[in-house]
Scaffold this active site. Structure first.
Site, PDB file in Angstrom:
ATOM      1  N   GLY A  17       0.889  -1.168   0.000  1.00 47.84           N
ATOM      2  CA  GLY A  17       0.000   0.000   0.000  1.00 47.84           C
ATOM      3  C   GLY A  17       0.917   1.205   0.000  1.00 47.84           C
ATOM      4  O   GLY A  17       1.613   1.442   0.981  1.00 47.84           O
ATOM      5  N   THR A  18       0.984   1.939  -1.061  1.00 50.26           N
ATOM      6  CA  THR A  18       2.209   2.652  -1.366  1.00 50.26           C
ATOM      7  C   THR A  18       1.979   3.918  -2.163  1.00 50.26           C
ATOM      8  O   THR A  18       0.857   4.218  -2.560  1.00 50.26           O
ATOM      9  CB  THR A  18       3.122   1.706  -2.179  1.00 50.26           C
ATOM     10  OG1 THR A  18       4.369   2.297  -2.378  1.00 50.26           O
ATOM     11  CG2 THR A  18       2.511   1.429  -3.528  1.00 50.26           C
ATOM     12  N   THR A  19       3.071   4.615  -2.405  1.00 49.51           N
ATOM     13  CA  THR A  19       3.084   5.710  -3.377  1.00 49.51           C
ATOM     14  C   THR A  19       4.300   5.522  -4.273  1.00 49.51           C
ATOM     15  O   THR A  19       5.429   5.426  -3.778  1.00 49.51           O
ATOM     16  CB  THR A  19       3.173   7.078  -2.694  1.00 49.51           C
ATOM     17  OG1 THR A  19       2.092   7.224  -1.766  1.00 49.51           O
ATOM     18  CG2 THR A  19       3.086   8.199  -3.730  1.00 49.51           C
ATOM     19  N   ASP A  34       7.810   5.321  -1.621  1.00 51.22           N
ATOM     20  CA  ASP A  34       7.939   5.249  -0.173  1.00 51.22           C
ATOM     21  C   ASP A  34       8.443   3.845   0.166  1.00 51.22           C
ATOM     22  O   ASP A  34       8.841   3.086  -0.727  1.00 51.22           O
ATOM     23  CB  ASP A  34       6.591   5.529   0.495  1.00 51.22           C
ATOM     24  CG  ASP A  34       5.644   4.355   0.354  1.00 51.22           C
ATOM     25  OD1 ASP A  34       5.477   3.847  -0.778  1.00 51.22           O
ATOM     26  OD2 ASP A  34       5.071   3.910   1.371  1.00 51.22           O
TER      27      ASP A  34
END
Length: 216
Positions: A17-19, A34
Site C-alpha cells: 500500500g504505497t506511493t 515510499d
C-alpha cells in the site's frame, strides 16, 4: 496455547500500500517510492525498496501485492537478461514495459500488482510507461499506489514540460512527502533512482529529512 487464534495480519495478504512515481526529463528519468509495506492495518516492513532493477538502465516501481509485484519484476529481469544476450545490446525500455504488460494481462485474474516502468535507452532516451492489466502507455510522468489519489491535484498543478534533472528530483520528493503525510499505507523513507545515459544513481531520503508542508 490451545484455543488461541493467530493474529489477523498473519493471514492477510501483504501489500505495498504505497506511493510510486516516475517522471521523464531531457536525457533521463527519476523514479521514487515510499518504503512502507502493510498487511491489513499492520505495518510489516518499514523500509522495503520498491524500486526494482529490470536491467542496468531500466527500473520498475512496485505497488499492489508485494509478492505478486516482486514476482513480475524478477521474471522480467530474467527475460531481459536473455533478450539482451540474444540481441547483443541493452534492451529498450519499451521492451521491458511490454514484458510487464504481457505478464500482467496473462495473469490478470491471479495477480494483483501495478508496475511503472522507466529507464533510458539509446533510441528514445528517458521514458516512463504505465502498465496495468494489459494497459501500456508512455507518459511524461506517472503516479500509482494508494497514496496517488492524495497527490493527483499536486502533480497536475506542479508538473511543467522541460523540467531539469534537479527539478524532477525535487518534484518526486515533494510528491512522496505529501502522499506519505496523507496516506496511512504510505510512509517510512523515500527511495529515489535517477537514470541517464551515463549512470544510475540511487538515493535514500530519511523520513525526518523529507520536506514539510503547512499542516505538518
Amino acid at each position: 496455547m490451545l484455543g488461541e487464534t493467530e493474529p489477523q495480519w498473519l493471514s492477510e495478504e501483504v501489500k505495498t500500500g504505497t506511493t510510486i512515481i516516475a517522471i521523464e526529463f531531457n536525457g533521463g528519468v527519476v523514479l521514487g517510492s515510499d518504503s512502507r509495506v502493510s498487511a491489513g492495518e499492520s505495518v510489516v516492513n518499514r523500509v522495503m525498496n520498491k524500486l526494482s532493477p529490470l536491467h542496468d538502465k531500466i527500473y520498475c516501481a512496485l505497488s499492489g501485492s508485494a509478492a505478486d509485484a516482486q514476482t513480475i519484476a524478477e521474471a522480467v529481469n530474467y527475460q531481459l537478461d536473455v533478450h539482451s544476450m540474444e540481441i547483443g545490446e541493452d534492451p529498450k525500455v519499451r521492451s521491458a514495459a511490454t514484458l510487464v504488460k504481457n505478464i500482467s494481462y496473462k495473469y490478470k485474474e491471479e495477480l494483483s500488482a501495478h508496475l511503472i516502468v522507466a529507464g533510458w535507452d539509446r533510441k528514445d532516451g528517458g521514458q516512463v510507461f504505465a502498465t496495468m492489466k494489459g494497459l501500456l502507455t508512455r507518459q511524461p510522468f506517472a503516479v500509482g499506489g494508494s497514496g496517488s489519489s492524495y497527490v493527483y491535484g499536486f502533480v497536475d498543478a506542479e508538473y511543467r514540460k522541460g523540467m531539469s534533472r534537479e527539478e524532477c528530483q525535487q518534484f518526486v520528493v515533494n510528491t512522496l512527502a505529501l502522499a506519505m503525510n496523507r496516506d496511512g499505507s504510505s510512509g517510512g523513507v523515500a527511495y529515489l533512482v535517477t537514470i541517464d545515459e551515463h549512470n544510475t544513481e540511487e538515493k535514500v531520503i530519511l523520513g525526518n529529512d523529507l520536506p514539510t508542508f503547512f499542516d505538518q
